[in-house]
Design a protein around this motif. Structure first.
Motif, mmCIF file in Angstrom:
data_model
loop_
_atom_site.group_PDB
_atom_site.id
_atom_site.type_symbol
_atom_site.label_atom_id
_atom_site.label_comp_id
_atom_site.label_asym_id
_atom_site.label_seq_id
_atom_site.Cartn_x
_atom_site.Cartn_y
_atom_site.Cartn_z
ATOM 1 N N ALA A 200 -7.743 -17.037 -1.333
ATOM 2 C CA ALA A 200 -8.999 -16.376 -0.935
ATOM 3 C C ALA A 200 -8.679 -15.141 -0.101
ATOM 4 O O ALA A 200 -8.834 -15.134 1.125
ATOM 5 C CB ALA A 200 -9.864 -17.357 -0.156
ATOM 6 N N HIS A 201 -8.215 -14.092 -0.765
ATOM 7 C CA HIS A 201 -7.814 -12.895 -0.036
ATOM 8 C C HIS A 201 -9.041 -12.183 0.526
ATOM 9 O O HIS A 201 -10.053 -12.037 -0.169
ATOM 10 C CB HIS A 201 -7.034 -11.941 -0.962
ATOM 11 N N PRO A 202 -8.958 -11.734 1.802
ATOM 12 C CA PRO A 202 -10.154 -11.136 2.411
ATOM 13 C C PRO A 202 -10.548 -9.770 1.832
ATOM 14 O O PRO A 202 -11.699 -9.365 1.969
ATOM 15 C CB PRO A 202 -9.770 -11.000 3.889
ATOM 16 N N ARG A 203 -9.622 -9.061 1.208
ATOM 17 C CA ARG A 203 -9.936 -7.680 0.771
ATOM 18 C C ARG A 203 -9.780 -7.434 -0.720
ATOM 19 O O ARG A 203 -10.512 -6.643 -1.295
ATOM 20 C CB ARG A 203 -9.027 -6.674 1.507
ATOM 21 N N TRP A 204 -8.740 -8.023 -1.306
ATOM 22 C CA TRP A 204 -8.410 -7.697 -2.691
ATOM 23 C C TRP A 204 -8.687 -8.898 -3.593
ATOM 24 O O TRP A 204 -8.459 -10.032 -3.183
ATOM 25 C CB TRP A 204 -6.917 -7.358 -2.837
ATOM 26 N N SER A 205 -9.120 -8.621 -4.800
ATOM 27 C CA SER A 205 -9.256 -9.689 -5.785
ATOM 28 C C SER A 205 -8.069 -9.563 -6.739
ATOM 29 O O SER A 205 -7.937 -8.554 -7.446
ATOM 30 C CB SER A 205 -10.591 -9.494 -6.510
ATOM 31 N N MET A 206 -7.193 -10.570 -6.758
ATOM 32 C CA MET A 206 -5.921 -10.410 -7.482
ATOM 33 C C MET A 206 -5.556 -11.715 -8.182
ATOM 34 O O MET A 206 -6.194 -12.744 -7.980
ATOM 35 C CB MET A 206 -4.796 -10.079 -6.479
ATOM 36 N N GLY A 207 -4.494 -11.680 -8.971
ATOM 37 C CA GLY A 207 -3.986 -12.896 -9.617
ATOM 38 C C GLY A 207 -3.489 -13.889 -8.563
ATOM 39 O O GLY A 207 -3.287 -13.540 -7.402
ATOM 40 N N ARG A 208 -3.288 -15.151 -8.996
ATOM 41 C CA ARG A 208 -2.970 -16.211 -8.038
ATOM 42 C C ARG A 208 -1.590 -16.040 -7.397
ATOM 43 O O ARG A 208 -1.412 -16.309 -6.212
ATOM 44 C CB ARG A 208 -3.079 -17.575 -8.741
ATOM 45 N N LYS A 209 -0.606 -15.585 -8.159
ATOM 46 C CA LYS A 209 0.737 -15.483 -7.585
ATOM 47 C C LYS A 209 0.764 -14.431 -6.472
ATOM 48 O O LYS A 209 1.223 -14.702 -5.361
ATOM 49 C CB LYS A 209 1.748 -15.142 -8.694
ATOM 50 N N ILE A 210 0.250 -13.251 -6.747
ATOM 51 C CA ILE A 210 0.282 -12.208 -5.710
ATOM 52 C C ILE A 210 -0.642 -12.575 -4.545
ATOM 53 O O ILE A 210 -0.377 -12.212 -3.396
ATOM 54 C CB ILE A 210 -0.038 -10.802 -6.288
ATOM 55 N N PRO A 244 -6.101 -4.652 8.907
ATOM 56 C CA PRO A 244 -7.021 -5.601 8.258
ATOM 57 C C PRO A 244 -8.068 -4.947 7.357
ATOM 58 O O PRO A 244 -8.565 -5.591 6.435
ATOM 59 C CB PRO A 244 -7.698 -6.308 9.442
ATOM 60 N N GLN A 245 -8.411 -3.683 7.588
ATOM 61 C CA GLN A 245 -9.471 -3.059 6.777
ATOM 62 C C GLN A 245 -8.980 -2.645 5.383
ATOM 63 O O GLN A 245 -9.793 -2.310 4.514
ATOM 64 C CB GLN A 245 -10.038 -1.813 7.490
ATOM 65 N N SER A 246 -7.679 -2.621 5.146
ATOM 66 C CA SER A 246 -7.095 -2.183 3.849
ATOM 67 C C SER A 246 -7.705 -0.874 3.365
ATOM 68 O O SER A 246 -8.120 -0.749 2.213
ATOM 69 C CB SER A 246 -7.304 -3.258 2.773
ATOM 70 N N THR A 247 -7.765 0.068 4.269
ATOM 71 C CA THR A 247 -8.344 1.380 3.928
ATOM 72 C C THR A 247 -7.243 2.427 3.788
ATOM 73 O O THR A 247 -7.256 3.233 2.863
ATOM 74 C CB THR A 247 -9.340 1.799 5.032
ATOM 75 N N VAL A 248 -6.301 2.404 4.745
ATOM 76 C CA VAL A 248 -5.129 3.281 4.627
ATOM 77 C C VAL A 248 -4.112 2.491 3.819
ATOM 78 O O VAL A 248 -3.782 1.357 4.165
ATOM 79 C CB VAL A 248 -4.520 3.599 6.014
ATOM 80 N N HIS A 249 -3.616 3.086 2.736
ATOM 81 C CA HIS A 249 -2.743 2.301 1.853
ATOM 82 C C HIS A 249 -1.266 2.521 2.119
ATOM 83 O O HIS A 249 -0.448 1.799 1.545
ATOM 84 C CB HIS A 249 -3.134 2.538 0.395
ATOM 85 N N SER A 250 -0.923 3.461 2.945
ATOM 86 C CA SER A 250 0.432 3.655 3.481
ATOM 87 C C SER A 250 0.522 5.011 4.155
ATOM 88 O O SER A 250 -0.355 5.870 3.947
ATOM 89 C CB SER A 250 1.531 3.545 2.421
ATOM 90 N N PHE A 251 1.554 5.175 4.959
ATOM 91 C CA PHE A 251 1.780 6.425 5.696
ATOM 92 C C PHE A 251 3.169 6.950 5.350
ATOM 93 O O PHE A 251 4.109 6.162 5.238
ATOM 94 C CB PHE A 251 1.780 6.174 7.203
ATOM 95 N N VAL A 252 3.288 8.272 5.268
ATOM 96 C CA VAL A 252 4.615 8.885 5.189
ATOM 97 C C VAL A 252 4.769 9.773 6.420
ATOM 98 O O VAL A 252 3.933 10.639 6.686
ATOM 99 C CB VAL A 252 4.799 9.709 3.893
ATOM 100 N N HIS A 253 5.827 9.522 7.205
ATOM 101 C CA HIS A 253 6.084 10.256 8.453
ATOM 102 C C HIS A 253 7.143 11.314 8.154
ATOM 103 O O HIS A 253 8.226 10.977 7.652
ATOM 104 C CB HIS A 253 6.629 9.332 9.537
ATOM 105 N N TYR A 254 6.849 12.552 8.495
ATOM 106 C CA TYR A 254 7.787 13.650 8.211
ATOM 107 C C TYR A 254 8.546 14.083 9.474
ATOM 108 O O TYR A 254 8.160 13.738 10.599
ATOM 109 C CB TYR A 254 7.026 14.826 7.584
ATOM 110 N N VAL A 255 9.583 14.863 9.256
ATOM 111 C CA VAL A 255 10.506 15.231 10.347
ATOM 112 C C VAL A 255 9.876 16.138 11.406
ATOM 113 O O VAL A 255 10.442 16.312 12.483
ATOM 114 C CB VAL A 255 11.783 15.924 9.794
#
Ligand code: NDP
Length: 398
Positions: A200-210, A244-255
């Motif tokens: 019962a994932h709070p944000r995503w609807s996905m297959g059972r294994k993931i 928890p909001q699953s809104t930002v999907h990742s960050f890339v930090h630059y030099v």
């Protein structure tokens, strides 16, 4: 190139990602895009496969189990589609001449059909992370050798791909994780968790294994390995943060201290549409973020004691390609045992850890050596599965 004019195949069309891919294709076709479907595959769900064939009109459809050939032919009768069954039929689906292939079979079973597309130099939209975790360096080398382009579909990797403006100037990346259904749960609660609660994932609807992988945070650990193989980042330059909001999907930090991020609703149609239209973008009717309504975004450090999967994955990545392959295989066995009610939730990581220890002990020769062929990957995979099965069996009996 936009999505218009593409010829596509969908490996795993009956699954969660497969169905989202189907939805994107139908929506773009509805807008007038010409998208031809070459091949689709399923595991065992013939009803969903027949529905997909009715809607997508592929030339070829394959099911994983060779003994289902007659049943599949009956289910797809009258749909003007050639039918195959068994592992070679899945590989044929990947080998058929589609320019763009969605790799969305779950687990190591996705490797061979995806490799068939890689060997043709296709654009491969990669949802299946186990391909990379199992055979990362070989898979990446094969893509380079055959001129295949890997388009990450896992939302975090797709986010990085979208904002990777200066690959040589990256200081680090941060993968976000929702935290899953047990983000705030005690070990005692987790010990009693049922498969339904874990899925019962709070944000995503996905297959059972993931979904189970998300509940243990193994999914984030697998994604860490995936990011390392896919983009060449070292483990110590990949951070994980709970968001928890699953809104930002990742960050890339630059030099220079800049951080780029991709934000979107948690909806797999977004990375799928991005991969399908790449390097263009396609108009899809996904929910738009309302930033004012969202109000605030929160971030917290992961709890590596309650969620040991993260450390297990970092350790495997440090050990090398055979270890990540073994970890993924042991995890597949453990998740299946949990979903079938044979072991408890907390046993999943225990099985993975103990299976890795077995391999590092009695089969250390196998795990210390970097696999140089897919046969060697398969040997590690099988050894890890045997060890995990044995441990799962003894835990089930206890
Ligand atoms: P599902 O369980 O929903 O679907 C899996 C697909 O694989 C189905 O089409 C299933 O067929 C097929 N399949 C299962 N076993 C086999 C087998 N042995 N041989 C051939 N086909 C098989 O999974 P998801 O769609 O959730 O995930 C697919 C992949 O994408 C996974 O690797 C996952 O980690 C990754 N991913 C998924 C995301 C998501 O939001 N769901 C997000 C990011 C990545 P059938 O149902 O007919 O048996």
């Amino acid at each position: 190139m936009s999505a218009n004019g593409r010829s596509v195949s969908i490996l795993g069309v009956t699954g969660s990602v497969g169905q989202s891919t189907l939805a994107v294709i139908e929506e773009l076709r509805g807008q007038g895009a010409d998208i031809a479907v070459e091949a689709v595959t399923a595991g065992r769900n013939l009803a969903a496969l027949a529905d997909a064939c009715r809607r997508l009109k592929p030339r070829y459809a394959a099911v994983s189990d060779a003994s289902q050939l007659t049943a599949a032919r009956e289910a797809l009768a009258g749909l003007n589609v050639e039918v195959g069954a068994g592992t070679s039929a899945l590989e044929e689906a990947g080998a058929r001449p589609a320019g763009w292939v969605m790799s969305a079979i779950v687990g190591a079973a996705g490797l061979a059909p995806t490799m068939a597309a890689v060997r043709r130099g296709a654009l491969v939209a990669l949802a299946n992370k186990e391909c990379l975790v199992c055979a990362g360096p070989l898979f990446i080398q094969a893509a380079a050798q055959h001129g295949a382009t890997l388009l990450p579909v896992d939302s975090e990797h797709n986010a990085i791909f979208q904002v990777l403006t200066h690959p040589q100037r990256v200081e680090k990346v941060t993968l976000t994780a929702s935290g899953g259904p047990f983000r705030t749960a005690s070990r005692e609660t987790m010990a009693k968790a049922t498969p339904a609660e874990a899925c019962a994932h709070p944000r995503w609807s996905m297959g059972r294994k993931i979904s189970v992988d998300s509940a243990t945070l193994m999914n984030k650990g697998l994604e860490l390995i995936e990011a390392s193989y896919l983009f060449g980042f070292k483990s110590e330059t990949i951070d994980i943060i709970i968001h928890p909001q699953s809104t930002v999907h990742s960050f890339v930090h630059y030099v220079d201290g800049s951080i780029l991020a991709q934000l979107a609703s948690p909806d797999m149609r977004i990375p799928i549409a991005y991969a399908l239209a790449w390097p263009d973008r396609a108009p899809v009717s996904t929910a738009r973020l309302n930033l004012a309504e969202l109000g605030s975004l929160t971030f917290e450090a992961p709890d590596t004691v309650r969620f040991p999967a993260l450390s297990l994955c970092r350790r495997a990545l440090a050990r090398g390609a055979a270890a990540t392959s073994a970890l993924s295989a042991a995890n597949e066995v453990a998740v299946e045992a949990f979903l079938e009610g044979r072991i408890r939730f907390l046993d999943i990581c225990r099985i993975v850890e103990e299976a890795m220890a077995v391999l590092e002990g009695s089969e250390s020769g196998l795990i210390a050596k970097t696999p140089t062929s897919f046969d060697e990957v398969a040997a590690v995979d099988q050894a890890a599965r045997r060890a995990a099965q044995r441990i799962a069996g003894s835990l089930a009996a206890a």
